[in-house]
Write a protein that holds these residues in place. Structure first.
Motif, PDB file in Angstrom:
ATOM      1  N   ALA A   1       0.837  -1.203   0.000  1.00  4.43           N
ATOM      2  CA  ALA A   1       0.000   0.000   0.000  1.00  4.43           C
ATOM      3  C   ALA A   1       0.865   1.244   0.000  1.00  4.43           C
TER       4      ALA A   1
ATOM      5  N   GLU B   1      -4.673   2.479   4.126  1.00  3.80           N
ATOM      6  CA  GLU B   1      -4.809   1.121   4.653  1.00  3.80           C
ATOM      7  C   GLU B   1      -5.334   0.173   3.589  1.00  3.80           C
ATOM      8  N   GLU B   2      -4.878  -1.066   3.673  1.00  5.04           N
ATOM      9  CA  GLU B   2      -5.382  -2.126   2.825  1.00  5.04           C
ATOM     10  C   GLU B   2      -6.304  -2.978   3.685  1.00  5.04           C
ATOM     11  N   ARG B   3      -7.535  -3.162   3.210  1.00  2.78           N
ATOM     12  CA  ARG B   3      -8.504  -4.012   3.910  1.00  2.78           C
ATOM     13  C   ARG B   3      -9.276  -4.805   2.872  1.00  2.78           C
ATOM     14  N   GLY B   4      -9.232  -6.107   3.033  1.00  2.64           N
ATOM     15  CA  GLY B   4      -9.989  -6.967   2.120  1.00  2.64           C
ATOM     16  C   GLY B   4      -9.605  -6.804   0.661  1.00  2.64           C
TER      17      GLY B   4
ATOM     18  N   ARG C   1      -8.691  -4.067  -0.789  1.00  2.00           N
ATOM     19  CA  ARG C   1      -8.958  -2.707  -1.273  1.00  2.00           C
ATOM     20  C   ARG C   1      -8.112  -1.711  -0.488  1.00  2.00           C
ATOM     21  N   LEU C   2      -7.830  -0.578  -1.116  1.00  2.00           N
ATOM     22  CA  LEU C   2      -7.070   0.472  -0.440  1.00  2.00           C
ATOM     23  C   LEU C   2      -8.000   1.617  -0.056  1.00  2.00           C
ATOM     24  N   TYR C   3      -7.801   2.110   1.160  1.00  2.00           N
ATOM     25  CA  TYR C   3      -8.587   3.213   1.717  1.00  2.00           C
ATOM     26  C   TYR C   3      -7.633   4.296   2.186  1.00  2.00           C
TER      27      TYR C   3
ATOM     28  N   ASP D   1      -7.375   7.808   4.198  1.00  2.00           N
ATOM     29  CA  ASP D   1      -8.032   8.755   5.091  1.00  2.00           C
ATOM     30  C   ASP D   1      -7.471  10.149   4.855  1.00  2.00           C
TER      31      ASP D   1
ATOM     32  N   GLU E   1     -12.914   8.969   4.345  1.00  2.00           N
ATOM     33  CA  GLU E   1     -12.272   7.734   3.920  1.00  2.00           C
ATOM     34  C   GLU E   1     -12.552   7.532   2.435  1.00  2.00           C
TER      35      GLU E   1
ATOM     36  N   GLN F   1     -12.294   5.320  -0.756  1.00  2.00           N
ATOM     37  CA  GLN F   1     -12.056   3.970  -1.256  1.00  2.00           C
ATOM     38  C   GLN F   1     -11.500   4.112  -2.670  1.00  2.00           C
TER      39      GLN F   1
ATOM     40  N   ARG G   1     -16.130   9.465   7.987  1.00  2.00           N
ATOM     41  CA  ARG G   1     -15.968   8.563   9.117  1.00  2.00           C
ATOM     42  C   ARG G   1     -16.377   9.193  10.426  1.00  2.00           C
TER      43      ARG G   1
END
Length: 135
Positions: A20, A87-90, A92-94, A96, A110, A112, A128
């Protein structure tokens, strides 16, 4: 041997997936460019930074611009912004982003992000949390 194989698999996974952190600069550039377009009321250009999914939801730059003005005025007319964590979650990159609006209130947004053939696109923005007053 078991520990060696586990380490080798972990290293291979890291090598295959771009970290990321390596994507921070291009993602930030897309978000900054879209906000600059909003500030100039150039909704046609701002719309180009939206993912195909978002473009399909709104159909055209005019509808997209109306949504941003009404629902995200802190993005349309920010006083200041600061990039926070990526951040990488699941898978995907997010990204903030802390935005101070013209009245001094802080908002954490946030973004996406979605990578396509033509680079990074914004696939949605979630507020958020917001704080009252100034900091």
């Amino acid at each position: 041997m078991k520990h060696f194989l586990m380490a080798l698999c972990a290293a291979a996974a890291l090598a295959l997936a771009p970290p990321a952190r390596a994507q921070e600069e291009p993602i930030r550039a897309v978000i900054e460019a879209q906000i600059e377009a909003f500030e100039a009321d150039d909704f046609d250009t701002a719309f180009t930074y939206a993912s195909p999914t978002i473009q399909g939801m709104f159909g055209n730059a005019r509808n997209f611009g109306a949504m941003v003005k009404g629902g995200y005025p802190m993005v349309w007319r920010p006083d200041n912004l600061r990039f926070l964590a990526l951040e990488e979650r699941g898978g995907r990159l997010y990204q903030d982003v802390m935005v101070r609006d013209l009245e001094g209130a802080l908002h954490i947004l946030e973004y996406q992000m979605q990578e396509g053939e033509n680079g990074w696109k914004i696939n949605g923005v979630t507020i958020r949390r917001a704080t009252e007053g100034t900091a």
